[in-house]
Motif scaffolding. Structure first.
Motif, PDB file in Angstrom:
ATOM      1  N   ASP A  43       1.165  -0.928  -0.115  1.00 46.87           N
ATOM      2  CA  ASP A  43      -0.229  -0.024  -0.477  1.00 46.87           C
ATOM      3  C   ASP A  43       0.730   1.213  -0.115  1.00 46.87           C
ATOM      4  OD1 ASP A  43       0.884  -0.511   2.612  1.00 46.87           O
ATOM      5  OD2 ASP A  43      -0.844   0.305   4.220  1.00 46.87           O
ATOM      6  N   ASP A  44       2.177   1.679   0.014  1.00 47.71           N
ATOM      7  CA  ASP A  44       3.105   2.713   1.135  1.00 47.71           C
ATOM      8  C   ASP A  44       3.403   2.688  -0.572  1.00 47.71           C
ATOM      9  OD1 ASP A  44       2.501   2.954   3.367  1.00 47.71           O
ATOM     10  OD2 ASP A  44       3.883   1.786   3.529  1.00 47.71           O
ATOM     11  N   LEU A  45       3.715   1.385  -1.643  1.00 49.56           N
ATOM     12  CA  LEU A  45       4.022   2.317  -2.857  1.00 49.56           C
ATOM     13  C   LEU A  45       3.320   2.294  -3.769  1.00 49.56           C
ATOM     14  CD1 LEU A  45       6.613  -1.338  -2.963  1.00 49.56           C
ATOM     15  CD2 LEU A  45       7.738   2.024  -2.841  1.00 49.56           C
ATOM     16  N   ALA A  46       1.704   1.934  -3.567  1.00 46.56           N
ATOM     17  CA  ALA A  46       1.192   2.242  -4.555  1.00 46.56           C
ATOM     18  C   ALA A  46       0.971   3.759  -4.675  1.00 46.56           C
ATOM     19  CB  ALA A  46      -0.270   1.087  -4.195  1.00 46.56           C
ATOM     20  N   LEU A  47       0.625   3.777  -2.839  1.00 42.82           N
ATOM     21  CA  LEU A  47       0.931   5.651  -2.886  1.00 42.82           C
ATOM     22  C   LEU A  47       1.994   6.583  -3.452  1.00 42.82           C
ATOM     23  CD1 LEU A  47      -0.706   5.676   1.050  1.00 42.82           C
ATOM     24  CD2 LEU A  47      -2.163   6.487  -1.021  1.00 42.82           C
ATOM     25  N   VAL A  48       2.836   5.596  -3.603  1.00 45.83           N
ATOM     26  CA  VAL A  48       3.807   6.616  -3.985  1.00 45.83           C
ATOM     27  C   VAL A  48       3.779   6.661  -5.821  1.00 45.83           C
ATOM     28  CG1 VAL A  48       6.483   6.425  -4.859  1.00 45.83           C
ATOM     29  CG2 VAL A  48       5.853   6.178  -2.467  1.00 45.83           C
ATOM     30  N   LEU A  49       2.900   5.639  -6.335  1.00 46.37           N
ATOM     31  CA  LEU A  49       2.706   5.683  -7.687  1.00 46.37           C
ATOM     32  C   LEU A  49       1.837   6.118  -8.070  1.00 46.37           C
ATOM     33  CD1 LEU A  49       3.857   4.254  -9.961  1.00 46.37           C
ATOM     34  CD2 LEU A  49       1.783   2.244  -9.021  1.00 46.37           C
ATOM     35  N   LEU A  50       0.399   6.438  -6.964  1.00 49.32           N
ATOM     36  CA  LEU A  50      -0.678   7.185  -6.802  1.00 49.32           C
ATOM     37  C   LEU A  50      -0.100   8.796  -7.418  1.00 49.32           C
ATOM     38  CD1 LEU A  50      -3.380   4.935  -5.495  1.00 49.32           C
ATOM     39  CD2 LEU A  50      -3.167   6.160  -7.427  1.00 49.32           C
ATOM     40  N   ASN A  51       0.810   9.026  -5.963  1.00 50.52           N
ATOM     41  CA  ASN A  51       0.872  10.886  -5.983  1.00 50.52           C
ATOM     42  C   ASN A  51       1.776  11.311  -7.113  1.00 50.52           C
ATOM     43  OD1 ASN A  51       0.488  11.160  -3.023  1.00 50.52           O
ATOM     44  ND2 ASN A  51       2.596  10.713  -2.723  1.00 50.52           N
ATOM     45  N   ARG A  52       1.811   9.704  -8.144  1.00 49.78           N
ATOM     46  CA  ARG A  52       2.765  10.807  -9.578  1.00 49.78           C
ATOM     47  C   ARG A  52       1.059  10.887 -10.405  1.00 49.78           C
ATOM     48  NH1 ARG A  52       7.607   6.935 -12.175  1.00 49.78           N
ATOM     49  NH2 ARG A  52       6.884   8.848 -13.863  1.00 49.78           N
ATOM     50  N   ALA A  53       1.474  12.813 -10.862  1.00 44.51           N
ATOM     51  CA  ALA A  53       0.696  12.871 -11.580  1.00 44.51           C
ATOM     52  C   ALA A  53       0.304  12.993 -12.740  1.00 44.51           C
ATOM     53  CB  ALA A  53       0.784  14.647 -10.993  1.00 44.51           C
ATOM     54  N   ASP A  54       1.799  12.148 -13.235  1.00 38.47           N
ATOM     55  CA  ASP A  54       1.861  11.530 -15.029  1.00 38.47           C
ATOM     56  C   ASP A  54       1.580  10.565 -15.114  1.00 38.47           C
ATOM     57  OD1 ASP A  54       3.683  10.999 -13.588  1.00 38.47           O
ATOM     58  OD2 ASP A  54       5.183  11.055 -15.048  1.00 38.47           O
ATOM     59  N   LEU A  55       0.230   9.739 -14.016  1.00 40.89           N
ATOM     60  CA  LEU A  55       0.267   8.241 -13.840  1.00 40.89           C
ATOM     61  C   LEU A  55      -0.694   7.759 -15.033  1.00 40.89           C
ATOM     62  CD1 LEU A  55       1.485   5.934 -12.085  1.00 40.89           C
ATOM     63  CD2 LEU A  55      -0.611   6.024 -11.427  1.00 40.89           C
ATOM     64  N   PRO A  56      -0.305   6.904 -15.883  1.00 35.93           N
ATOM     65  CA  PRO A  56      -0.803   7.002 -16.809  1.00 35.93           C
ATOM     66  C   PRO A  56      -2.909   6.544 -16.230  1.00 35.93           C
ATOM     67  CG  PRO A  56       0.992   6.538 -17.935  1.00 35.93           C
ATOM     68  CD  PRO A  56       1.273   6.210 -16.004  1.00 35.93           C
ATOM     69  N   ALA A  57      -3.914   6.247 -17.615  1.00 40.87           N
ATOM     70  CA  ALA A  57      -5.064   5.514 -16.860  1.00 40.87           C
ATOM     71  C   ALA A  57      -4.972   4.021 -16.957  1.00 40.87           C
ATOM     72  CB  ALA A  57      -6.285   5.923 -17.899  1.00 40.87           C
ATOM     73  N   GLU A  58      -4.088   3.906 -17.968  1.00 40.64           N
ATOM     74  CA  GLU A  58      -4.124   2.068 -17.702  1.00 40.64           C
ATOM     75  C   GLU A  58      -3.522   1.678 -15.995  1.00 40.64           C
ATOM     76  OE1 GLU A  58      -2.551   4.254 -20.410  1.00 40.64           O
ATOM     77  OE2 GLU A  58      -3.153   3.536 -22.088  1.00 40.64           O
ATOM     78  N   CYS A  59      -1.731   2.318 -15.315  1.00 37.14           N
ATOM     79  CA  CYS A  59      -1.675   2.363 -14.586  1.00 37.14           C
ATOM     80  C   CYS A  59      -3.195   2.464 -14.160  1.00 37.14           C
ATOM     81  CB  CYS A  59      -0.699   3.038 -14.623  1.00 37.14           C
ATOM     82  SG  CYS A  59       0.760   2.750 -15.219  1.00 37.14           S
ATOM     83  N   LEU A  60      -3.843   3.041 -13.177  1.00 38.69           N
ATOM     84  CA  LEU A  60      -4.683   3.392 -12.710  1.00 38.69           C
ATOM     85  C   LEU A  60      -6.132   2.310 -12.396  1.00 38.69           C
ATOM     86  CD1 LEU A  60      -4.950   6.871 -13.565  1.00 38.69           C
ATOM     87  CD2 LEU A  60      -4.768   6.341 -10.094  1.00 38.69           C
ATOM     88  N   VAL A  61      -6.515   2.021 -14.223  1.00 41.43           N
ATOM     89  CA  VAL A  61      -7.059   1.277 -13.674  1.00 41.43           C
ATOM     90  C   VAL A  61      -6.378  -0.521 -13.183  1.00 41.43           C
ATOM     91  CG1 VAL A  61      -8.238  -0.991 -15.502  1.00 41.43           C
ATOM     92  CG2 VAL A  61      -8.141   1.862 -15.947  1.00 41.43           C
ATOM     93  N   ALA A  62      -4.552  -0.623 -13.339  1.00 37.99           N
ATOM     94  CA  ALA A  62      -4.464  -1.872 -12.853  1.00 37.99           C
ATOM     95  C   ALA A  62      -4.368  -1.742 -11.398  1.00 37.99           C
ATOM     96  CB  ALA A  62      -2.705  -1.823 -13.052  1.00 37.99           C
ATOM     97  N   LEU A  63      -4.523  -0.358 -10.949  1.00 34.10           N
ATOM     98  CA  LEU A  63      -4.464  -0.633  -9.231  1.00 34.10           C
ATOM     99  C   LEU A  63      -5.748  -0.523  -8.878  1.00 34.10           C
ATOM    100  CD1 LEU A  63      -2.084   2.210  -9.138  1.00 34.10           C
ATOM    101  CD2 LEU A  63      -1.836   0.737  -8.394  1.00 34.10           C
ATOM    102  N   SER A  64      -7.033  -0.252  -9.343  1.00 37.88           N
ATOM    103  CA  SER A  64      -8.566  -0.495  -8.918  1.00 37.88           C
ATOM    104  C   SER A  64      -8.433  -2.070  -8.992  1.00 37.88           C
ATOM    105  CB  SER A  64      -9.109   0.068 -10.220  1.00 37.88           C
ATOM    106  OG  SER A  64      -8.821  -0.474 -11.493  1.00 37.88           O
ATOM    107  N   LYS A  65      -7.514  -2.547  -9.933  1.00 34.26           N
ATOM    108  CA  LYS A  65      -8.149  -4.200 -10.019  1.00 34.26           C
ATOM    109  C   LYS A  65      -7.338  -5.298  -9.276  1.00 34.26           C
ATOM    110  CE  LYS A  65      -9.706  -4.483 -14.887  1.00 34.26           C
ATOM    111  NZ  LYS A  65      -9.800  -4.479 -15.898  1.00 34.26           N
ATOM    112  N   ASN A  66      -6.231  -4.251  -8.309  1.00 39.32           N
ATOM    113  CA  ASN A  66      -5.180  -5.309  -7.971  1.00 39.32           C
ATOM    114  C   ASN A  66      -5.357  -4.910  -6.461  1.00 39.32           C
ATOM    115  OD1 ASN A  66      -2.633  -5.860  -6.534  1.00 39.32           O
ATOM    116  ND2 ASN A  66      -1.319  -4.876  -7.698  1.00 39.32           N
TER     117      ASN A  66
END
Length: 263
Positions: A43-66
């Motif tokens: 969860d901590d690493l996921a939050l670091v990832l989510l703090n990226r403003a440039d995170l692509p939509a595909e990654c956000l979809v993947a996180l929602s399914k992870n």
């Protein structure tokens, strides 16, 4: 770069953690997607990832399914609030959020207007079932739309708190006063409120509400031209006797103003 790697890991786990940490800071969309999809993601690493403003939509979809991280409240919030999260991900995830999380989503400036509105709709649906304490907090801190609905609450403390909500607008108060289910307590509170009772639009709304006391109706009517007052009273739910009294007062005032001064 500070390490996010927990202590006490085995060598394979350590290598995987190092790989993940490298990927979440990578400029490569493929590396970011790999990290977002990893079952080893914390969860901590996921939050670091989510703090990226440039995170692509595909990654956000993947996180929602992870399932390793999407079960966490803070991850769900971060996904919903991210600028690049697709609507088909944000909207269903809203239903998994708690009351105050929904309140926060509705107040977050960067969240899209339709997502905010959906969060408010879910909050409105919850109002009948949440505790008085939760209602009180919402009345004080939620959006103007939620505060306006809580003006109709049976609990006096909640109604009073909603009247003081800084996001509540004149138009919202006037619309609530136009509803037939407004309580006498709310009308009284608005009639004597140091802010709302001074608003012209709210005074007009009060002159159309059947629960407005005669003394306050007379006071408000004195500040309205007789022609406009007649129009207001045509669509007013005030008792017939009260309307007649207000019109007499208006006519007398108008006559006094028109009559030539004597010397």
């Amino acid at each position: 770069m500070p390490s996010q790697i927990p202590a006490g890991q085995t060598a394979p786990d350590l290598r995987e953690a190092i790989r993940l940490e490298e990927e979440i800071h990578s400029a490569s969309p493929e590396a970011l997607l790999s990290a977002a999809s990893s079952s080893s993601l914390t969860d901590d690493l996921a939050l670091v990832l989510l703090n990226r403003a440039d995170l692509p939509a595909e990654c956000l979809v993947a996180l929602s399914k992870n399932q390793s991280v999407s079960k966490f409240r803070k991850i769900r919030m971060a996904i919903v609030e991210h600028l690049h999260t697709p609507r088909h991900v944000s909207l269903p995830m809203l239903r998994l959020l708690y009351t105050f999380d929904l309140m926060q989503v509705a107040l977050t400036p960067v969240v899209a207007a339709d997502i905010k509105r959906a969060a408010e709709e879910l909050l409105l649906a919850k109002l009948e079932t949440i505790s008085a304490g939760e209602k009180l907090t919402l009345a004080r801190r939620a959006s103007g739309r939620i505060a306006a609905e809580l003006l109709l609450a049976n609990e006096p403390r909640v109604m009073q708190a909603a009247l003081e909500n800084p996001r509540l607008t004149e138009s919202s108060v006037a619309k609530v006063l136009a509803r037939k289910n407004t309580s006498a307590a709310l009308v009284q509170a608005v009639c004597h409120h140091p802010k709302w009772s001074l608003s012209r639009d709210i005074r007009i709304a009060l002159l159309r509400n059947d629960k407005t006391p005669l003394a306050r109706a007379l006071e408000f009517a004195r500040w309205i031209p007789a022609t406009l007052l007649r129009e207001i009273l045509q669509n007013s739910r005030l008792p017939h006797k009260t309307k007649a009294c207000l019109l007499r007062e208006a006519e007398q005032s108008s006559y006094t103003q028109r009559r030539p001064a004597t010397h």
